[in-house]
Design a protein around this motif. Structure first.
Motif, PDB file in Angstrom:
ATOM      1  N   PRO A  58       0.787  -1.190  -0.201  1.00 39.41           N
ATOM      2  CA  PRO A  58      -0.003  -0.066   0.053  1.00 39.41           C
ATOM      3  C   PRO A  58       0.768   1.261   0.016  1.00 39.41           C
ATOM      4  CG  PRO A  58      -0.134  -1.002   2.235  1.00 39.41           C
ATOM      5  CD  PRO A  58       0.707  -1.983   1.386  1.00 39.41           C
ATOM      6  N   HIS A  59       0.262   2.437  -0.474  1.00 40.05           N
ATOM      7  CA  HIS A  59       0.793   3.511  -0.662  1.00 40.05           C
ATOM      8  C   HIS A  59       0.534   4.820   0.039  1.00 40.05           C
ATOM      9  CE1 HIS A  59      -2.520   3.694  -3.325  1.00 40.05           C
ATOM     10  NE2 HIS A  59      -2.665   4.904  -2.423  1.00 40.05           N
ATOM     11  N   PRO A  60       0.067   4.629   1.092  1.00 39.26           N
ATOM     12  CA  PRO A  60      -0.348   6.188   1.937  1.00 39.26           C
ATOM     13  C   PRO A  60       1.075   6.986   1.899  1.00 39.26           C
ATOM     14  CG  PRO A  60      -1.063   4.249   3.146  1.00 39.26           C
ATOM     15  CD  PRO A  60      -0.208   3.562   2.097  1.00 39.26           C
TER      16      PRO A  60
ATOM     17  N   PRO B  17      -3.235   2.862  -8.187  1.00 39.04           N
ATOM     18  CA  PRO B  17      -4.595   3.304  -8.107  1.00 39.04           C
ATOM     19  C   PRO B  17      -4.530   4.823  -8.230  1.00 39.04           C
ATOM     20  CG  PRO B  17      -4.329   1.987  -6.191  1.00 39.04           C
ATOM     21  CD  PRO B  17      -3.027   2.179  -6.495  1.00 39.04           C
ATOM     22  N   HIS B  18      -3.352   5.420  -8.186  1.00 44.29           N
ATOM     23  CA  HIS B  18      -3.269   6.909  -8.182  1.00 44.29           C
ATOM     24  C   HIS B  18      -2.894   7.352  -9.619  1.00 44.29           C
ATOM     25  CE1 HIS B  18      -4.753   7.861  -4.582  1.00 44.29           C
ATOM     26  NE2 HIS B  18      -4.511   6.622  -4.227  1.00 44.29           N
ATOM     27  N   TRP B  19      -2.713   6.579 -10.494  1.00 43.56           N
ATOM     28  CA  TRP B  19      -2.643   6.911 -12.010  1.00 43.56           C
ATOM     29  C   TRP B  19      -3.869   6.539 -12.878  1.00 43.56           C
ATOM     30  CZ3 TRP B  19       1.314   4.882 -15.877  1.00 43.56           C
ATOM     31  CH2 TRP B  19       1.077   5.515 -17.240  1.00 43.56           C
TER      32      TRP B  19
ATOM     33  N   SER C 266      -9.536  -1.877   3.372  1.00 41.39           N
ATOM     34  CA  SER C 266     -10.533  -0.892   3.655  1.00 41.39           C
ATOM     35  C   SER C 266     -10.371   0.493   3.542  1.00 41.39           C
ATOM     36  CB  SER C 266     -11.329  -1.122   4.875  1.00 41.39           C
ATOM     37  OG  SER C 266     -10.339  -0.692   5.799  1.00 41.39           O
ATOM     38  N   HIS C 267     -10.873   1.330   2.837  1.00 41.44           N
ATOM     39  CA  HIS C 267     -10.400   2.678   2.428  1.00 41.44           C
ATOM     40  C   HIS C 267     -11.441   3.972   2.756  1.00 41.44           C
ATOM     41  CE1 HIS C 267      -8.393   4.980  -1.057  1.00 41.44           C
ATOM     42  NE2 HIS C 267      -7.434   4.643   0.141  1.00 41.44           N
ATOM     43  N   ARG C 268     -11.988   3.786   3.728  1.00 41.53           N
ATOM     44  CA  ARG C 268     -12.734   5.062   4.140  1.00 41.53           C
ATOM     45  C   ARG C 268     -11.878   5.688   5.099  1.00 41.53           C
ATOM     46  NH1 ARG C 268     -15.147   9.417   5.168  1.00 41.53           N
ATOM     47  NH2 ARG C 268     -17.363   9.720   4.865  1.00 41.53           N
TER      48      ARG C 268
ATOM     49  N   SER D 223     -13.522  -0.420  -0.521  1.00 45.28           N
ATOM     50  CA  SER D 223     -12.083  -0.825  -0.700  1.00 45.28           C
ATOM     51  C   SER D 223     -11.349  -0.213  -1.655  1.00 45.28           C
ATOM     52  CB  SER D 223     -12.189  -2.369  -0.607  1.00 45.28           C
ATOM     53  OG  SER D 223     -10.672  -2.568  -1.169  1.00 45.28           O
ATOM     54  N   GLU D 224     -10.105   0.155  -1.572  1.00 42.56           N
ATOM     55  CA  GLU D 224      -9.153   0.641  -2.487  1.00 42.56           C
ATOM     56  C   GLU D 224      -9.090  -0.515  -3.748  1.00 42.56           C
ATOM     57  OE1 GLU D 224      -5.160   2.286  -1.758  1.00 42.56           O
ATOM     58  OE2 GLU D 224      -5.698   3.965  -3.122  1.00 42.56           O
ATOM     59  N   CYS D 225      -9.376  -1.870  -3.218  1.00 43.68           N
ATOM     60  CA  CYS D 225      -9.295  -2.799  -4.397  1.00 43.68           C
ATOM     61  C   CYS D 225     -10.238  -2.482  -5.485  1.00 43.68           C
ATOM     62  CB  CYS D 225      -9.813  -4.135  -3.646  1.00 43.68           C
ATOM     63  SG  CYS D 225      -8.583  -4.795  -2.486  1.00 43.68           S
TER      64      CYS D 225
HETATM   65 FE   LIG Z   1      -4.764   5.866  -2.566  1.00 42.70          FE
END
Ligand SMILES: [Fe+2]
Lengths: 325, 295
Positions: free
Chosen positions: B7-9, B58-60, B191-193, B247-249
């Motif tokens: 993961p990339h936070p 996910p950020h491109w 999970s991604h909230r 989810s960021e999935c």
């Molecule tokens: Fe992200």
């Protein structure tokens, strides 16, 4: 206290006001490659008409809300006085690089941040070298204000915010304009229908993705042309469900709230075209008392944002505290 | 080939205080579990002898299919538009363009819309940079970066899943054909909230916990499946996991990774799990190469 607010301290300065609003597309095609498609060329040419109208006004501030600048931590407000860098659209990188040198009004950004905070919002200013200004805002500013004659302010679009929070953000913009003594124009940077072709198309053949999206866009534009901005704001949820509205049409919620939540405008649809299947319109709204008459709808209205009401989160936090003790 | 959830936070790059990142963190310790997880992963990767890192980010975000970096070298300043207070990173990285083009070609054979990104002024996204930095701080290996097509958003989770499995398959075939030893990074959270507020010190541990109990339970469940090697079941439940835990999935990285690994019945090693502004993040490694040796 910011300089803008200081200027009010003596009581001599006049209260600011919003003298007009524009809805503009969220994609950079009209700036970067108008020659590739008749529709993009038309948008490019129509921007000139909007630019003339803005130049003829005595506006001294442009405030942009862009769906292309998403935020998570509340609302971010651009406060770098002279953002200068470059960006490449992450999807349309073949259209080339957007080099930009813009002019912001950092004092107004501070005032807006304070006004947003006073209404319960989490807001912060940002001013960092190399910050990637979003492509929608760059295109809008370079086409509407190419010589940076009018300073600007850009506010982000929070991914989690819904109607109530976005209305409060719009009202905070009006609060800030009043305090600043400015004559401001608000600009919503947003597509209408946002379903895109998900493959590479011949730009010359660009058209709205479906007849259904096209019909919805035209209905919305018919209302805007009649000056019924608040009606469009209250129709936004339905539009977004039916026509894949860009970011729930938060830009319209924000504009309508900032401009006083009424239907009293002189509306002009300068253009309406497709950009890669999405609805791209140039619309102008100038306050014109009594123009639009009564309101069609009756949606809830909020003046203060009370935050996420997340009861399960409270349980999770309590659980964490339990484990510690 | 070896695969990781990485993961990339940007918070994790920030907390590591590398010289490339302009802001400096307080070291207050909100994300220690994840930083330790990455440290453990890096140790575990030492025996890997990889030629290349392939990252799905996910950020491109691209709505016209799947894009790959197609220029050999990128450098510049990457400022995160969402957390600019934490991430202003001077990057300098090499791209394995030959492998990227091979993945592009194999993707097209799978019927996917593929595109090579050839603009040298492109700013590499912070997801790619953060995951690559945390897995390999010296950026010695070249990378391949694959964008996140928006099929889950433009169509449905089920359509997105099919595309990502096909993209994973294309990636595996390209790696085999080019003879690369590849490390695959799926750069996503579970999970991604997020919380929409930040404390004065972003690294304040008092502020950090999972967004809600539902998110925590989903993450725990997915971690159980990972640790017991039930990767097929993860895919079966993925559309629901995505919806019910935000989810960021949904950006496809995890499914791409499982597809590229041919959905192995192999437990993943969870090096760390922790939250970042309310989101759930796991650092996981599947040592496929080891499994191949044992077989
Ligand atoms: Fe992200």
């Amino acid at each position: 206290m910011s300089k803008d607010m200081n200027s009010q301290a003596g009581g001599a300065a006049k209260e600011g006001k919003i003298i007009g609003g524009y809805l503009v597309p969220n994609k950079p095609h009209a700036l970067l490659a108008p020659e590739k498609s008749p529709g993009w060329q038309s948008l490019h040419d129509s921007y000139a008409k909007v630019r003339e109208e803005i130049e003829a006004s005595d506006a001294d501030l442009l405030i942009l809300f862009s769906t292309r600048w998403v935020s998570i931590i509340g609302h971010q407000i651009q406060a770098d006085p002279t953002p200068e860098y470059w960006v490449v659209d992450e999807d349309f990188h073949e259209l080339g690089t957007m080099h930009y040198k813009l002019r912001m009004n950092p004092e107004f950004a501070e005032t807006y941040q304070q006004c947003a905070t006073e209404r319960g919002l989490h807001a912060r200013t940002v001013a960092y070298h190399g910050f990637p200004i979003d492509v929608g805002s760059i295109a809008a500013l370079q086409l509407l204000n190419p010589d940076n004659r009018i300073p600007a302010c850009i506010v982000s679009c929070n991914v989690y915010s819904d109607r109530a929070e976005t209305l409060v953000l719009g009202k905070a913009a009006l609060d800030a304009v009043k305090k600043s003594g400015r004559k401001a124009i608000v600009v919503g940077v947003s597509a209408l229908s946002n379903r895109m072709f998900t493959e590479f198309i011949d730009p010359a053949s660009d058209h709205i993705h479906s007849l259904k999206d096209d019909e919805w866009n035209r209905k919305l534009l018919e209302l805007l042309e009649a000056g019924r901005l608040e009606d469009v704001s209250q129709l936004s949820r339905e539009f977004s469900r039916q026509a894949n509205g860009d970011s729930k049409l938060k830009a319209i919620w924000w504009m309508a709230a900032a401009m006083g939540q009424n239907n009293d405008y002189r509306g002009t649809v300068f253009d309406y075209q497709a950009v890669w299947g999405t609805g791209a319109a140039l619309v102008g709204l100038v306050p014109s008392p009594g123009a639009g008459g009564g309101l069609e709808y009756d949606e809830d209205d909020s003046n203060y944002f009370h935050g996420d009401r997340n009861v399960i989160a409270t349980a999770a936090k309590a659980d964490k505290t339990d484990k510690k003790s | 080939m070896r695969g990781c959830l990485a993961p990339h936070p940007p918070h994790l790059a920030y907390a590591s205080n590398p010289p490339q990142n302009e802001p400096k963190s307080s070291g207050a310790g909100a994300w220690t579990a994840l930083l330790e997880g990455y440290e453990s992963l890096r140790k575990s990767l030492e025996d890997g002898d990889f030629d290349v890192i392939i990252v799905h980010t996910p950020h491109w975000k691209t709505r016209r299919g799947h894009h790959l970096l197609g220029v050999e070298h990128f450098e510049g300043l990457s400022v995160d538009p969402i957390f600019p207070n934490l991430f202003r990173f001077n990057f300098d990285l090499q791209v394995d363009v030959e492998l990227a083009e091979a993945i592009h070609a194999e993707g097209e054979k799978q019927g996917l819309v593929m595109s090579m990104m050839r603009n040298p002024e492109f700013r590499v996204d912070y997801g790619t940079i953060t995951s690559c930095y945390l897995a390999q701080p010296d950026f010695k290996l070249p990378i391949v970066a694959i964008s996140s097509a928006r099929s889950y958003f433009d169509y449905s989770n089920e359509v997105g899943e099919r595309e990502m499995l096909a993209l994973g398959e294309a990636t595996r075939i390209a790696v085999e054909k080019t003879g690369r030893r590849a490390l695959l990074l799926a750069s996503c959270s579970l999970s991604h909230r997020h919380f929409t507020e930040e404390p004065a010190d972003p690294e304040d541990p008092e502020f950090e916990y999972i967004y809600n109990a539902n998110q925590a339970k989903w993450d725990r469940h997915i971690l159980d499946l990972i640790e017991s090697g039930r990767n097929r079941q993860i895919l079966d439940e993925m559309p629901d996991f995505i919806e019910q835990s935000v989810s960021e999935c949904k950006d496809g990285s995890f499914t791409w990774l499982l597809g590229a690994m041919e959905v192995p019945e192999l437990p993943g090693k969870v090096h760390g799990y922790g939250t970042v502004i309310g989101t759930g993040n796991a650092v996981v490694e599947w040592r496929l190469d080891e499994q191949a040796v044992q077989a």
